[in-house]
Design a protein around this motif. Sequence first.
Motif, mmCIF file in Angstrom:
data_model
loop_
_atom_site.group_PDB
_atom_site.id
_atom_site.type_symbol
_atom_site.label_atom_id
_atom_site.label_comp_id
_atom_site.label_asym_id
_atom_site.label_seq_id
_atom_site.Cartn_x
_atom_site.Cartn_y
_atom_site.Cartn_z
ATOM 1 N N TYR A 273 1.269 -1.252 -0.159
ATOM 2 C CA TYR A 273 -0.402 0.330 -0.343
ATOM 3 C C TYR A 273 1.184 1.763 -0.036
ATOM 4 N N HIS A 274 0.696 2.199 -0.637
ATOM 5 C CA HIS A 274 0.892 3.918 -1.154
ATOM 6 C C HIS A 274 1.057 4.712 -0.191
ATOM 7 N N LEU A 275 1.840 4.925 0.316
ATOM 8 C CA LEU A 275 1.729 5.802 2.210
ATOM 9 C C LEU A 275 1.325 7.235 1.779
ATOM 10 N N VAL A 278 4.066 10.475 2.685
ATOM 11 C CA VAL A 278 4.791 11.220 2.623
ATOM 12 C C VAL A 278 5.422 11.468 2.240
ATOM 13 N N VAL A 279 6.481 12.007 2.270
ATOM 14 C CA VAL A 279 7.775 12.882 0.515
ATOM 15 C C VAL A 279 9.466 12.008 1.525
ATOM 16 N N ASP A 280 9.144 11.515 2.719
ATOM 17 C CA ASP A 280 10.376 11.124 2.943
ATOM 18 C C ASP A 280 10.691 10.245 3.954
ATOM 19 N N VAL A 281 11.773 9.220 4.353
ATOM 20 C CA VAL A 281 11.672 8.434 5.879
ATOM 21 C C VAL A 281 13.306 8.976 6.335
ATOM 22 N N SER A 306 8.424 2.689 -8.070
ATOM 23 C CA SER A 306 8.192 3.839 -7.855
ATOM 24 C C SER A 306 8.546 4.458 -6.779
ATOM 25 N N ASP A 307 7.342 6.189 -7.341
ATOM 26 C CA ASP A 307 8.284 7.152 -6.393
ATOM 27 C C ASP A 307 7.692 7.041 -4.955
ATOM 28 N N LYS A 308 7.024 6.231 -5.105
ATOM 29 C CA LYS A 308 5.888 6.092 -3.563
ATOM 30 C C LYS A 308 6.684 5.354 -2.605
ATOM 31 N N PHE A 309 6.221 5.912 -1.040
ATOM 32 C CA PHE A 309 6.431 4.858 -0.043
ATOM 33 C C PHE A 309 5.469 3.528 0.155
ATOM 34 N N GLU A 310 5.932 2.244 0.684
ATOM 35 C CA GLU A 310 4.843 1.174 0.946
ATOM 36 C C GLU A 310 5.720 1.010 1.964
ATOM 37 N N VAL A 311 4.222 0.159 2.798
ATOM 38 C CA VAL A 311 4.312 -0.856 3.466
ATOM 39 C C VAL A 311 5.307 -2.245 3.147
#
Length: 398
Positions: A273-275, A278-281, A306-311
Amino acid sequence: SNSDSSDYGSETTNGSQYQLRSPDATPLPNSSRSSLEVRQLSRDNEELITAGTSESGGIGVWVEDPDAPPRIVEVDTMIPAFIVRTPKAMNDASYYLEAYKIETFEEFKDVYLVDDATSNGGTFGLTDHIYQYFASGGGAAYIVGLPPDTPSTAAAFQDALSRLADIDDLTAILMPEIEVMPSHEAAAAYEALCAISEKLNVMAILDLPLHDALLSLDHLPFEQRERCARYYPSMIITNRNGDLIQVSPGSTLAGIWRLRDRLKGVWNSAIGYHLQNVVDVTQTVSDGMRDQYQKDGINVIQKRDSDKFEVYGGVTSAYDPITRSVIPPVRTRQVIQKTIETNLEAFAYVSNDPELWRLIKSMVQNYLLGLWKVGALAGGSPEDAFYVLVGLNETMTA
């Protein structure tokens, strides 16, 4: 049955009577039956059923026997409680050490007098955590508040935890301030949260302390650790004002759990799932580090192709290469147990006799059969997936 006894009349199939109605409950003529909703007329109430069209073009209507047992209604799968420091609320009320239920972020703002132009001072980014929960798919939730000057210690939050037993529909607990607690306080908070989660049959989403992300839970009983889920690392999000701030991931994952439950069912994982926002961690996790975290029962947030952060990962804090304890089966079991218990409360004062046993057994079997049909229960057949025991020499003795 497709008999045309009258333009608006009732019809009978295997002894069950139903009427044909439009979505606004207006009876429809037979010529409109290709897009119908059917209300079955049972002895006690009308139950809405949807009429479908088969591949051959005919209308298929599932009509239940009016003599069938009552249908079990599943409880809400995700209603979390946030244990947090809060400002005073509307009408100068504090709601401190009370579980106040909110349905939307706007309601939260109204109740706790949150102004988009200001922060909550000493409440550890409360508004941003609640905003992120709703932005990620969250719904109804409880706020169990403490005064803004409450110290970030496990003991100071204990009174709030004791209020959770009064919430009937609770399914998860979060305490975002664990992130800023010293290691020894975070360890004490973990112990308290894991213990009460087992007691109340709920999950705890545990944020990791910044000072000790790999804080061990191995000394806790398995039954408590499997009620807990941990996610790493913290995230940089764009908040409601467009500012970049750091938040721990628990609130976001609580929202994702609820979204995933609605879309795919509680028995499916949140992996992939995409968060939102969220732009960074705060810490980039390599694939090798990710696998090590998982062995320690910690799920990781990563930027994928992708450029998305995911679980990535869906394990409980009890996970190891032997137990392989993962979140969906634990939550599914929790929901099944809560659902059955809630629905059977109506029979608490009914005579405990064979007729009651047969009724309860049939109700539970039908509920579990429905779960098996949608893939919630493993097994090639219902007999492989579950069994129900109720009655003399099964769950009780003479």
